[in-house]
Design a protein around this motif. Structure first.
Motif, PDB file in Angstrom:
ATOM      1  N   LEU A  91       0.839  -1.199   0.000  1.00  0.00           N
ATOM      2  CA  LEU A  91       0.000   0.000   0.000  1.00  0.00           C
ATOM      3  C   LEU A  91       0.875   1.251   0.000  1.00  0.00           C
ATOM      4  O   LEU A  91       0.666   2.185  -0.781  1.00  0.00           O
ATOM      5  CB  LEU A  91      -0.907  -0.029   1.231  1.00  0.00           C
ATOM      6  CG  LEU A  91      -1.879   1.123   1.387  1.00  0.00           C
ATOM      7  CD1 LEU A  91      -2.838   1.169   0.218  1.00  0.00           C
ATOM      8  CD2 LEU A  91      -2.663   0.995   2.678  1.00  0.00           C
ATOM      9  N   SER A 150       2.557   1.690  -3.386  1.00  0.00           N
ATOM     10  CA  SER A 150       1.699   2.059  -4.499  1.00  0.00           C
ATOM     11  C   SER A 150       1.259   3.512  -4.377  1.00  0.00           C
ATOM     12  O   SER A 150       1.116   4.199  -5.392  1.00  0.00           O
ATOM     13  CB  SER A 150       0.503   1.128  -4.573  1.00  0.00           C
ATOM     14  OG  SER A 150      -0.459   1.522  -3.648  1.00  0.00           O
ATOM     15  N   VAL A 191       1.635   6.429  -7.046  1.00  0.00           N
ATOM     16  CA  VAL A 191       0.627   7.397  -7.502  1.00  0.00           C
ATOM     17  C   VAL A 191       1.195   8.801  -7.439  1.00  0.00           C
ATOM     18  O   VAL A 191       1.060   9.593  -8.386  1.00  0.00           O
ATOM     19  CB  VAL A 191      -0.644   7.278  -6.634  1.00  0.00           C
ATOM     20  CG1 VAL A 191      -1.578   8.438  -6.897  1.00  0.00           C
ATOM     21  CG2 VAL A 191      -1.353   5.966  -6.909  1.00  0.00           C
ATOM     22  N   PHE A 219      -7.119  -1.806   8.849  1.00  0.00           N
ATOM     23  CA  PHE A 219      -7.376  -1.544   7.433  1.00  0.00           C
ATOM     24  C   PHE A 219      -8.765  -0.948   7.237  1.00  0.00           C
ATOM     25  O   PHE A 219      -8.939   0.066   6.556  1.00  0.00           O
ATOM     26  CB  PHE A 219      -7.237  -2.834   6.620  1.00  0.00           C
ATOM     27  CG  PHE A 219      -5.811  -3.250   6.430  1.00  0.00           C
ATOM     28  CD1 PHE A 219      -5.003  -2.585   5.523  1.00  0.00           C
ATOM     29  CD2 PHE A 219      -5.273  -4.282   7.170  1.00  0.00           C
ATOM     30  CE1 PHE A 219      -3.679  -2.953   5.355  1.00  0.00           C
ATOM     31  CE2 PHE A 219      -3.950  -4.651   7.004  1.00  0.00           C
ATOM     32  CZ  PHE A 219      -3.152  -3.986   6.098  1.00  0.00           C
ATOM     33  N   PHE A 265      -4.569   6.611   1.947  1.00  0.00           N
ATOM     34  CA  PHE A 265      -5.737   6.922   1.121  1.00  0.00           C
ATOM     35  C   PHE A 265      -5.874   8.428   0.919  1.00  0.00           C
ATOM     36  O   PHE A 265      -6.205   8.873  -0.169  1.00  0.00           O
ATOM     37  CB  PHE A 265      -6.999   6.348   1.767  1.00  0.00           C
ATOM     38  CG  PHE A 265      -7.289   4.949   1.321  1.00  0.00           C
ATOM     39  CD1 PHE A 265      -6.557   3.890   1.817  1.00  0.00           C
ATOM     40  CD2 PHE A 265      -8.272   4.694   0.384  1.00  0.00           C
ATOM     41  CE1 PHE A 265      -6.803   2.596   1.396  1.00  0.00           C
ATOM     42  CE2 PHE A 265      -8.526   3.394  -0.043  1.00  0.00           C
ATOM     43  CZ  PHE A 265      -7.797   2.356   0.461  1.00  0.00           C
ATOM     44  N   PHE A 269      -5.239  12.891  -6.668  1.00  0.00           N
ATOM     45  CA  PHE A 269      -6.221  12.893  -7.753  1.00  0.00           C
ATOM     46  C   PHE A 269      -6.999  14.206  -7.786  1.00  0.00           C
ATOM     47  O   PHE A 269      -7.259  14.746  -8.858  1.00  0.00           O
ATOM     48  CB  PHE A 269      -7.181  11.703  -7.598  1.00  0.00           C
ATOM     49  CG  PHE A 269      -6.573  10.406  -8.032  1.00  0.00           C
ATOM     50  CD1 PHE A 269      -6.225  10.199  -9.356  1.00  0.00           C
ATOM     51  CD2 PHE A 269      -6.320   9.394  -7.128  1.00  0.00           C
ATOM     52  CE1 PHE A 269      -5.648   9.008  -9.778  1.00  0.00           C
ATOM     53  CE2 PHE A 269      -5.752   8.199  -7.533  1.00  0.00           C
ATOM     54  CZ  PHE A 269      -5.417   8.006  -8.853  1.00  0.00           C
TER      55      PHE A 269
END
Lengths: 254, 114
Positions: free
Chosen positions: A75, A78, A82, A143, A233, A240
């Motif tokens: 996690l 990744s 990003v 999680f 997150f 984004f």
């Protein structure tokens, strides 16, 4: 290859694959006819040995804690990916002013949606913390709770303005949460190595099953993972949203 | 109907694959991939289910109760985390593809074909 040819090829390959897939699945024991061994072993010893009532969390952060370390760093990596892929490219610039981002409110954010989001924020945060700290007792854990926690600041975005979300959860805080959580989980493992002699072996008092402070290191591991997941997150969400709201492609670009 | 969960898993897998192959939009292809992945959840949970078993949470059931396999449930949790990370990375790549080619249609990604 034309779209048509692609679909025809998929039709042939998919049919063949489907037959093999169904044959393979048909070889499994019938649904409900459990033939495994480990599940019953864990169910038999979990509560006695780990003093945890949620055996899924006990497995996740104890029996296979080492795998979870890998999972956690997947996690972490990744999200790093990003950030790297969406970094500011040459020829890109921040919007001339952040005015647009500031004025941007979520498309279609009605007064009702805003009010609802404001109500949701404290509830999401409370639920997130609850799920994280009760990981060893009831369904949940780092999680799941981490994702709920990350939804809190996102509700700020829904409720109002993007920059307000940055005030609530500045990038540095998100990144710190991600990093400290990841490191914290590894430290829990190291604690086992130092105090109990084995990586990820429990080194805290086990307590009584069902109590908030029980199951040894499980709550600690759960909190570390919760921090990491919510940070990860939020970093990804922000990247984004930045793409849509702050960074633009090329001068005069779209 | 003991085969139903596995039949649905096979169906989800193939439908997801069809979605990827037929997608004219990268976002649609990425979402189809998550459909493919959800087939694995069903297979894992189906394998671990034992008839009449309860959730492996012994907070309010006796310790000796029959419960389903918690191992596969943890694997599903791992699966979901991996799916989230893969989706995030693919979406980031889709953003860059759109910046570079001005389109999300896989047919327009010339650099992949040349």
């Amino acid at each position: 290859m034309s779209r048509r040819a692609r679909l025809v090829m998929f039709g042939l390959a998919g049919a063949g694959f489907g037959v093999v897939l169904v044959l393979g699945l048909a070889g499994l024991p019938a649904f409900g006819d459990y033939k495994g061994v480990y599940g019953n072993v864990i169910n038999g010893i979990g509560v006695t040995e780990r003093r945890a009532t949620d055996l899924v969390t006990a497995l996740n952060f104890d029996f296979r804690a080492f795998d979870t370390l890998g999972e956690e760093f997947i996690l972490f990596t990744s999200v790093l990916g990003v950030v790297l892929i969406l970094r500011q490219m040459r020829g890109e610039q921040d919007r001339p002013s952040q005015r647009e981002a500031e004025e941007h409110s979520f498309a279609g954010a009605s007064a009702a949606l805003r009010a609802l989001s404001l109500v949701l924020i404290p509830m999401l945060l409370a639920l997130g913390v609850y799920v994280v700290v009760h990981g060893a007792l009831t369904p949940g854990g780092g999680f799941q709770g981490g994702v709920i926690l990350a939804a809190g600041p996102l509700a700020v975005f829904l409720a109002g303005r993007y920059l307000r979300m940055k005030t609530v959860a500045p990038t540095i805080v998100e990144e710190l949460g991600d990093a400290i959580g990841a490191a914290g989980y590894a430290l829990v493992g190291l604690g086992g190595l130092v105090f109990a002699g084995v990586f990820f072996k429990n080194f805290l008092p086990l307590g009584i099953p069902g109590h908030l402070l029980s199951a040894g290191q499980l709550p600690l591991a759960s909190i570390a993972v919760g921090l990491e997941v919510s940070g990860a997150f939020l970093v990804a969400f922000s990247e984004f949203l930045d793409q849509a709201l702050v960074v633009r492609s090329g001068p005069g670009g779209s | 109907m003991s085969f139903l969960p596995f039949a649905i898993a096979a169906w989800l897998f193939l439908v997801g694959l069809y979605g990827i192959v037929s997608a004219d939009n990268l976002i649609r292809a990425i979402l189809s991939l998550t459909v493919v992945q959800s087939a694995t959840y069903l297979v894992l949970l189906g394998v671990g289910y034992s008839q009449g078993g309860q959730a492996p949470i012994f907070a309010d059931i006796p310790q000796t109760s029959k419960a389903v396999d918690p191992v596969v449930q943890v694997l599903v949790l791992t699966d979901i985390v991996i799916e989230a990370t893969v989706t995030a990375l693919l979406l980031a790549l889709a953003v860059q593809a759109h910046k570079r080619f001005g389109s999300l249609n896989p047919e327009d990604l010339r650099a992949l074909q040349d």
